[in-house]
Design an enzyme around this catalytic site. Structure first.
Site, short mmCIF file in Angstrom:
data_model
loop_
_atom_site.label_atom_id
_atom_site.label_comp_id
_atom_site.label_asym_id
_atom_site.label_seq_id
_atom_site.Cartn_x
_atom_site.Cartn_y
_atom_site.Cartn_z
N GLU A 69 -29.84 -46.86 -38.77
CA GLU A 69 -30.80 -46.21 -39.69
C GLU A 69 -30.10 -45.68 -40.94
O GLU A 69 -30.64 -44.82 -41.65
CB GLU A 69 -31.56 -45.07 -38.99
N ARG A 115 -27.14 -47.78 -51.26
CA ARG A 115 -28.20 -48.77 -51.48
C ARG A 115 -28.80 -48.64 -52.87
O ARG A 115 -29.10 -47.54 -53.34
CB ARG A 115 -29.29 -48.60 -50.41
N GLY A 168 -45.93 -59.07 -50.44
CA GLY A 168 -47.37 -58.88 -50.47
C GLY A 168 -48.11 -59.89 -51.34
O GLY A 168 -49.33 -59.78 -51.51
N ASP A 201 -33.31 -55.10 -43.38
CA ASP A 201 -33.43 -55.53 -41.99
C ASP A 201 -33.56 -57.05 -41.97
O ASP A 201 -34.42 -57.62 -42.66
CB ASP A 201 -34.67 -54.92 -41.33
N TRP A 229 -32.02 -43.68 -44.06
CA TRP A 229 -32.95 -44.43 -44.92
C TRP A 229 -34.37 -44.37 -44.34
O TRP A 229 -35.24 -45.13 -44.72
CB TRP A 229 -32.48 -45.85 -45.17
N ASP A 265 -34.13 -46.65 -31.30
CA ASP A 265 -35.43 -47.32 -31.28
C ASP A 265 -36.48 -46.49 -30.56
O ASP A 265 -37.66 -46.50 -30.96
CB ASP A 265 -35.29 -48.69 -30.59
#
Length: 528
Positions: free
Chosen positions: A188, A240, A257, A349, A403, A463
């Protein structure tokens, strides 16, 4: 000569899910879907780079839990059966959709599934060997992650717990790839001061943070996130880039999208008549996604139009060009203020590419080829490449961050999941006690101690609190945490009470065989 660098970083991770006690496991499908839609399509892209002489440089984090599942014969055999059922369904769909608007989409899936099986067979169903091939060819830099994706800042109440997550991960990586990893993906991207010293102890050279983890460091970073900072431990932290990240991962503001791309949420497992689809969903009648999705996003409407593969491919090409164009202008601007080429770090990811964003692997293929062949501003590098060329960087301590939503630890420590941590901390303290109490052991005692370490690590996976916080499959997440903690508690009781039950230990080893070479004594090692 290029004016700046782009580091594309993919983090591939799934929690360890393995249920031999059930003939059919809903959660094991997470792995099946990721192999089918993400990992194999990514291999196709990398194979194309090798075939065509594309000088790509990408960074791939393979979590230890994912590596363990990709090398588990039991899970691979189940995946093979899953693929057989999908192929059977696709044959029925070929007949059903003939002379309909969906005929072309089904033909696309038929070609993909044929190629998928060929690829798996060419690597003898050992996908790790494929990634090793690309690593040795110089296309990939493969790094590791915490053993079970444990959320390290919240585990540091007992430093031995955080250190074990790192030590087990590095050991597994070394056994698979023959050497220690250079980089580490913090689960994460979650950091708190001190974690870097544990990474340093295992030879880690760098890790990644979200933007504010670098920007709010103990000293203001002169170049923001466009150059790494060194922690006092000499481990580098790369931040990042906000702009490049949002363009790719955001379904609202980014490329995924677009109305021509495949609609993720429409699947024939939910659309078709139950009697037709019943043999391809859960045996109890629970409808699940099959992976056969025939519609495009179309718009912000319930009405969806048929998917047109050619339109989606063309749009992925356009979006790759747009991404490169934006990075070129970004680098030109940054060069005015820096004494070295800026590095734009774009971590994602891996499961976004192909699973959530079906056209993601195509986009990545187009992007890398455009960067290599069509421009001279950007060079693809890995963090190791950058540190070799620019070893002198500012020293500062990053700030605690992640993040996740709002940027700190709230997702993994909130009203929905805070109850787990007192139990995780208690178990970590007991594991440390066991490791120090039994510095030497053999036979069933050693096996029980090693299994206790496995159960603790599995309970610590980030998780589970994430699922609890987001409200998806909460019952399963709670079940997993309680199961592993109860297993640990029973092992602790048997070990300290000198009443080991070999059948119990053997059953846990069969159900949770992760990290076969684990040594429980890692919990007794002193701080670095």
């Amino acid at each position: 000569m290029a004016k700046g660098y782009l580091a594309l970083v993919l983090h591939a991770h799934l929690p360890f899910v393995r249920h031999p006690e059930h003939a059919w496991s809903l959660e094991e499908r997470w792995l099946y879907e990721a192999i089918t839609e993400c990992y194999v399509p990514l291999i196709w892209v990398l194979e194309g780079f090798l075939r065509d002489g594309v000088k790509a440089r990408l960074t791939l984090s393979l979590s230890p839990t994912l590596l363990s599942m990709l090398t588990d014969p039991f899970l691979l055999e189940r995946y093979r059966r899953h693929l057989d059922k999908l192929s059977e369904l696709l044959a029925k769909e070929t007949e059903r959709t003939a002379n309909t608007p969906f005929e072309r989409v089904v033909a696309m899936y038929r070609e993909r599934f044929g190629r998928l099986r060929q690829t798996l067979e060419s690597y003898r169903w050992k996908l790790v060997e494929a990634f090793r091939r690309f690593k040795e060819a110089g296309i990939l830099e493969i790094i590791t992650c915490a053993a079970t994706h444990g959320y390290l800042p919240l585990l540091m109440v007992n430093p031995a717990a955080a250190k074990a997550q790192i030590a087990v991960a590095v050991d597994l990586y070394r056994r698979i790839f023959g050497h220690n990893p250079s980089g580490f993906w913090l689960p994460e991207c979650a950091y708190s001061p001190g974690i870097d010293t544990y990474l340093k102890a295992h030879g880690i050279k760098y890790f990644f943070l979200d933007t504010h983890g670098v920007l709010f460091a103990s000293h203001r970073p002169r170049f923001g996130v466009f150059a790494p900072i060194y922690c006092p431990s000499e481990v580098a932290a790369f931040g990042r880039d906000v702009e490049s990240s949002k363009q790719v991962w955001s379904a609202k503001e980014g490329y995924p999208g677009d109305f021509d791309y495949r609609e993720y949420y429409r699947d024939i497992g939910f659309d078709l008549d139950y009697d037709y689809i019943k043999d391809y969903i859960h045996p109890d009648g629970i409808r699940v996604a099959t992976g056969l999705k025939y519609y495009r996003i179309t718009g912000k409407t319930e009405h969806k139009e048929p998917y047109v593969p050619e339109w989606a491919t063309a749009k992925a090409d356009t979006h790759a060009g747009n991404f490169m164009f934006n990075r070129e202008h970004q680098i030109r601007y940054l060069c005015r203020f820096m004494d070295r080429p800026p590095i734009i770090v774009a971590p994602y990811d891996a499961e976004l590419f192909g699973h959530w964003w079906f056209e993601g692997p195509q986009w990545l293929d187009f992007l890398v080829r455009k960067i290599v062949f069509d421009q001279q501003i950007i060079e693809l590098v890995t963090p190791s490449d950058y540190l070799q060329r620019h070893p002198c960087n500012q020293v500062a301590t990053p700030c605690a961050s992640s993040w996740g939503n709002k940027g700190y630890h709230e997702i993994w420590l909130c009203g929905a999941n805070d109850w787990i941590y007192r139990h995780l901390h208690w178990a970590a303290d007991r594991m440390t006690e066991l490791a120090r109490r039994y510095p030497e052991s053999e036979g069933w005692l050693r096996r029980a101690l090693n299994q206790a370490a496995r159960e603790l690590l599995l309970a610590q996976a980030s998780d589970w609190p994430f699922i609890m916080a987001t409200g998806t499959m909460v019952e399963y997440a709670i079940y997993r945490v309680k199961t592993h903690l109860n297993n640990f508690l029973e092992l602790y009781r048997q070990i300290t009470g000198n009443c080991l039950k070999p059948d119990f230990v053997e059953e846990l080893e069969y159900r949770h065989p992760i990290f076969p070479h684990i040594d429980y004594r890692i919990y007794a090692t002193p701080d670095p």
